[in-house]
Structure formats: structure tokens, C-alpha cells
Design a protein around this motif. Structure first.
Motif, PDB file in Angstrom:
ATOM      1  N   ASP A 106       0.676  -1.184   0.143  1.00 16.21           N
ATOM      2  CA  ASP A 106       0.046  -0.009  -0.010  1.00 16.21           C
ATOM      3  C   ASP A 106       0.866   1.307  -0.112  1.00 16.21           C
ATOM      4  O   ASP A 106       2.193   1.210  -0.034  1.00 16.21           O
ATOM      5  CB  ASP A 106      -1.256  -0.028   1.123  1.00 16.21           C
ATOM      6  CG  ASP A 106      -0.380   0.111   2.292  1.00 16.21           C
ATOM      7  OD1 ASP A 106       0.857   0.327   2.653  1.00 16.21           O
ATOM      8  OD2 ASP A 106      -1.146  -0.225   3.550  1.00 16.21           O
ATOM      9  N   THR A 156      -8.203  -0.575  -1.946  1.00 12.99           N
ATOM     10  CA  THR A 156      -8.862   0.576  -2.854  1.00 12.99           C
ATOM     11  C   THR A 156      -8.119   1.825  -2.674  1.00 12.99           C
ATOM     12  O   THR A 156      -7.347   2.047  -2.100  1.00 12.99           O
ATOM     13  CB  THR A 156     -10.253   0.617  -2.189  1.00 12.99           C
ATOM     14  OG1 THR A 156      -9.974   0.815  -0.785  1.00 12.99           O
ATOM     15  CG2 THR A 156     -11.034  -0.920  -2.053  1.00 12.99           C
ATOM     16  N   ASP A 158      -8.884   4.821  -1.995  1.00 12.99           N
ATOM     17  CA  ASP A 158      -8.689   5.721  -0.886  1.00 12.99           C
ATOM     18  C   ASP A 158      -8.044   4.991   0.388  1.00 12.99           C
ATOM     19  O   ASP A 158      -7.773   5.349   1.407  1.00 12.99           O
ATOM     20  CB  ASP A 158     -10.332   5.901  -0.274  1.00 12.99           C
ATOM     21  CG  ASP A 158     -11.027   4.632   0.175  1.00 12.99           C
ATOM     22  OD1 ASP A 158     -10.475   3.579   0.188  1.00 12.99           O
ATOM     23  OD2 ASP A 158     -12.171   4.754   0.504  1.00 12.99           O
ATOM     24  N   GLY A 159      -7.614   3.727   0.175  1.00 14.27           N
ATOM     25  CA  GLY A 159      -6.559   3.163   1.117  1.00 14.27           C
ATOM     26  C   GLY A 159      -7.309   2.644   2.317  1.00 14.27           C
ATOM     27  O   GLY A 159      -6.440   1.988   3.276  1.00 14.27           O
ATOM     28  N   THR A 160      -8.645   2.336   2.381  1.00 10.36           N
ATOM     29  CA  THR A 160      -9.262   2.147   3.542  1.00 10.36           C
ATOM     30  C   THR A 160      -9.809   0.539   3.296  1.00 10.36           C
ATOM     31  O   THR A 160     -10.103  -0.004   4.601  1.00 10.36           O
ATOM     32  CB  THR A 160     -10.711   2.981   3.770  1.00 10.36           C
ATOM     33  OG1 THR A 160     -11.419   2.729   2.722  1.00 10.36           O
ATOM     34  CG2 THR A 160     -10.236   4.549   3.825  1.00 10.36           C
ATOM     35  N   THR A 161      -9.814  -0.026   2.304  1.00 12.74           N
ATOM     36  CA  THR A 161     -10.267  -1.357   2.290  1.00 12.74           C
ATOM     37  C   THR A 161      -9.318  -2.115   1.458  1.00 12.74           C
ATOM     38  O   THR A 161      -8.769  -1.867   0.358  1.00 12.74           O
ATOM     39  CB  THR A 161     -11.747  -1.307   1.443  1.00 12.74           C
ATOM     40  OG1 THR A 161     -12.458  -0.445   2.156  1.00 12.74           O
ATOM     41  CG2 THR A 161     -12.331  -2.718   1.357  1.00 12.74           C
ATOM     42  N   ALA A 176     -11.735  -3.546   6.398  1.00 13.66           N
ATOM     43  CA  ALA A 176     -11.407  -2.466   6.534  1.00 13.66           C
ATOM     44  C   ALA A 176     -10.136  -2.290   7.217  1.00 13.66           C
ATOM     45  O   ALA A 176      -9.681  -2.947   8.032  1.00 13.66           O
ATOM     46  CB  ALA A 176     -12.586  -1.943   7.408  1.00 13.66           C
ATOM     47  N   ILE A 177      -9.301  -1.362   6.603  1.00 15.82           N
ATOM     48  CA  ILE A 177      -7.863  -1.075   6.980  1.00 15.82           C
ATOM     49  C   ILE A 177      -8.083   0.063   8.024  1.00 15.82           C
ATOM     50  O   ILE A 177      -8.189   1.238   7.792  1.00 15.82           O
ATOM     51  CB  ILE A 177      -7.015  -0.821   5.915  1.00 15.82           C
ATOM     52  CG1 ILE A 177      -7.086  -1.987   4.977  1.00 15.82           C
ATOM     53  CG2 ILE A 177      -5.409  -0.380   6.463  1.00 15.82           C
ATOM     54  CD1 ILE A 177      -6.239  -1.497   3.760  1.00 15.82           C
ATOM     55  N   GLY A 178      -7.378  -0.086   9.329  1.00 15.45           N
ATOM     56  CA  GLY A 178      -7.400   0.716  10.235  1.00 15.45           C
ATOM     57  C   GLY A 178      -6.024   1.861  10.097  1.00 15.45           C
ATOM     58  O   GLY A 178      -5.104   1.197   9.443  1.00 15.45           O
ATOM     59  N   ALA A 179      -6.128   2.888  10.775  1.00 16.31           N
ATOM     60  CA  ALA A 179      -5.127   3.783  10.766  1.00 16.31           C
ATOM     61  C   ALA A 179      -3.548   2.956  11.139  1.00 16.31           C
ATOM     62  O   ALA A 179      -2.643   3.525  10.543  1.00 16.31           O
ATOM     63  CB  ALA A 179      -5.189   5.174  11.318  1.00 16.31           C
TER      64      ALA A 179
END
Length: 299
Positions: A106, A156, A158-161, A176-179
Motif C-alpha cells: 500500500d 482500494t 482511498d486506502g481504506t479497504t 477495513a484497514i485501520g489507521a
């Protein structure tokens, strides 16, 4: 799509995998010649970029441009410096139950890595596998468990999934990708049939409706994925609807959008995935076809 639209980009390979469009060229690995390669989108100027004696697989790049490549049979991820020096980025041998395979990196330099989970080439019984996160400093963390051959993965735009193809699970999973790089609970992004009810490999393969393998996102949020048992690549919408396909006269094991406009779908093809047959022949190719919607996300 008509098969007349399909062209051959590269031929004479053993088993092509993990296509990536990077810096104006198509990068890919060839399992049994143990090479990482790159080529122009018209098939010209084929180069061997790196040799990985213990079999290369997933490819990705850190934010500073250094290449990461999976070394399958010694269960490591290698890092190639700007000076060409190859170092071990992470040793995952204590974290996997089968060969590590495909990987996505990522925007933060975190590598998300799947593995077979069992000895596929020996015909062993199916077992589930873990998904790993490898941080930029090489730290390895198990972030999901109980997956059926976690394989091609994408992040994805937006980097969130994180989407993960479960090749022997009849499904594509989403997290879901956490911070902090943690993952939320697994959910079905697409479901093609029931998960395996047996561990007998022959029965599992026979029960695969779709065997999602290497994959890539497009700008409409659909996922192009190779159906490893279906001689085709399919374009899937979230929820599981197949909205397009490219049917081939051979097996398809990975695909990725790229090319100058991002609308060239590159497809890694071979007659089958049998290690003994593929290592003894040079029948693998990379095919390409133009599609309407361009690349998005990572890889």
C-alpha cells in the motif's frame, strides 16, 4: 468479448504470475525460470530484472521506489535497493503454513501477503491460511486467519479497504484497514458459492464455482480477477455480479490493468498450474485485451 481482440505480449515462459504496471512497463514473474521480468506493453524490450532462485511471486514497491518480491520456497520477502543489492526484508517462515504467494503493497509501504496454507502441489488436504502484514521495517504481523488460500489482493484507491481473493473459498473477502494497519472483521465482497465442506482437495476443486486468483481494480470499483479453474478472467461488481468476462483457450492465473492509458488488461496464462508440467515446458504467455474502464487502486 471476442477472442479476436486478444493479443499475445510475451510467450515462451514457464508460468507467468503477478503482473504489475510500473514506471511505463509491465513487470511480472516467471515461476520456474526464477525470474522477475519487465517488458513494454507491445511485447518489445523484454528484460530480466532479477533472479530469485527460490521462486519469485508477489511484487510491490515501497514509497521510496525499492522493489519487494516474494521468495516462495524459502518463505521470505526480499528487498532490492536502488543499487541493486538484494536483502531480506522479512522472513515469514514462522508465520505461514504453505508457500507465500501474491502480495500487495500500500501507499504506506505495508505489504499484505497471503499463502497457500497447505502443500497444493503434493495434493495435500485443504487447510486454511493466515494473512500477514509486513510493515516497512520488516515486522511481520498476522492480521486475519481462517482464509481459503488467500491469493491476489488489492487496496482500494482511498486506502481504506483490502480485498483478498480466496482461491479455494468461492469468495472475495473485504477488510477495513485501520489507521494503525489493523484489519476489521472479514466480510464477503463477492460470494460465488459455498465455502468448502470438505478438506479433500479433489472435492474442493470440483466444488469451485469461481477460483479467484490474481486480480486488479478498475476506476468503477469493479475487480478483474482470473478464474484459475475456468479458463477466463471476469469483471466482478461488489456483491458478486459478473458483469464482463474474457474467455481464453488456456488457463488464466492473474490479471492487471495497465498500459499507457490504464485500459490494457494483461492476463497471465498457462495450460495448468501443475508445477512439474509447467517447469518442464515453456508454454506460458501473457495476453492482453483493451477494456473500457482503466486501472485504480493498488497494485
Amino acid at each position: 468479448m471476442s477472442s479476436s481482440q486478444i493479443r499475445t505480449v510475451v510467450s515462451g515462459m514457464s508460468f507467468t504470475e503477478c503482473p504489475r504496471w510500473h514506471d511505463g512497463r509491465l513487470w511480472f514473474v516467471d515461476f520456474y525460470t526464477h525470474t522477475v521480468n519487465s517488458v513494454n506493453d507491445d511485447g518489445s524490450d523484454l528484460r530480466t530484472e532479477l533472479e530469485v532462485p527460490t521462486q519469485p511471486s508477489g511484487l510491490g514497491w515501497l514509497p521510496d521506489g525499492r522493489l519487494l518480491v516474494v521468495s516462495m520456497k524459502d518463505r521470505k520477502v526480499l528487498r532490492v535497493g536502488a543499487d541493486g543489492v538484494v536483502e531480506v526484508h522479512a522472513d515469514v517462515s514462522g508465520h505461514v503454513s504453505g508457500h507465500p504467494n501474491d502480495m500487495v503493497v500500500d501507499e504506506h509501504g505495508r505489504a499484505w501477503l497471503g499463502n497457500f496454507g497447505f502443500d497444493l502441489m503434493a495434493g495435500a488436504d485443504l487447510d486454511t491460511a493466515d494473512l500477514l502484514r509486513i510493515d516497512p521495517d520488516g515486522t511481520v504481523t498476522t492480521v486475519a486467519a481462517g482464509l481459503y488460500f488467500p491469493n491476489g489482493s488489492v487496496v482500494t484507491p482511498d486506502g481504506t479497504t483490502l480485498l483478498v481473493d480466496e482461491t479455494l473459498g468461492n469468495r472475495i473477502s473485504a477488510f477495513a484497514i485501520g489507521a494503525d494497519g489493523s484489519l476489521g472483521p472479514r466480510r464477503d465482497w463477492a460470494r460465488f458459492g459455498d465455502p468448502p465442506a470438505t478438506t479433500a482437495l479433489g472435492e474442493v476443486l470440483a466444488g469451485a464455482v469461481v477460483a479467484p486468483d490474481g486480480c486488479g481494480l478498475d476506476a468503477d470499483g469493479c475487480l478483474w480477477t482470473a478464474d484459475a479453474l475456468g479458463n477466463r478472467v471476469i469483471r466482478v461488481r461488489e456483491g458478486g455480479e459478473v458483469v464482463d468476462e474474457v474467455v481464453l483457450d488456456t488457463g488464466a492465473f492473474a490479471c492487471m490493468l495497465g498500459g499507457r492509458s490504464g485500459t490494457t488488461l494483461f492476463i497471465c496464462c498457462a495450460p495448468d498450474f501443475d508445477e512439474h508440467a509447467r517447469s518442464a515446458a515453456r508454454e506460458a504467455t501473457i495476453r492482453a485485451v483493451e477494456v473500457a474502464v482503466g486501472h485504480a487502486g493498488r497494485p
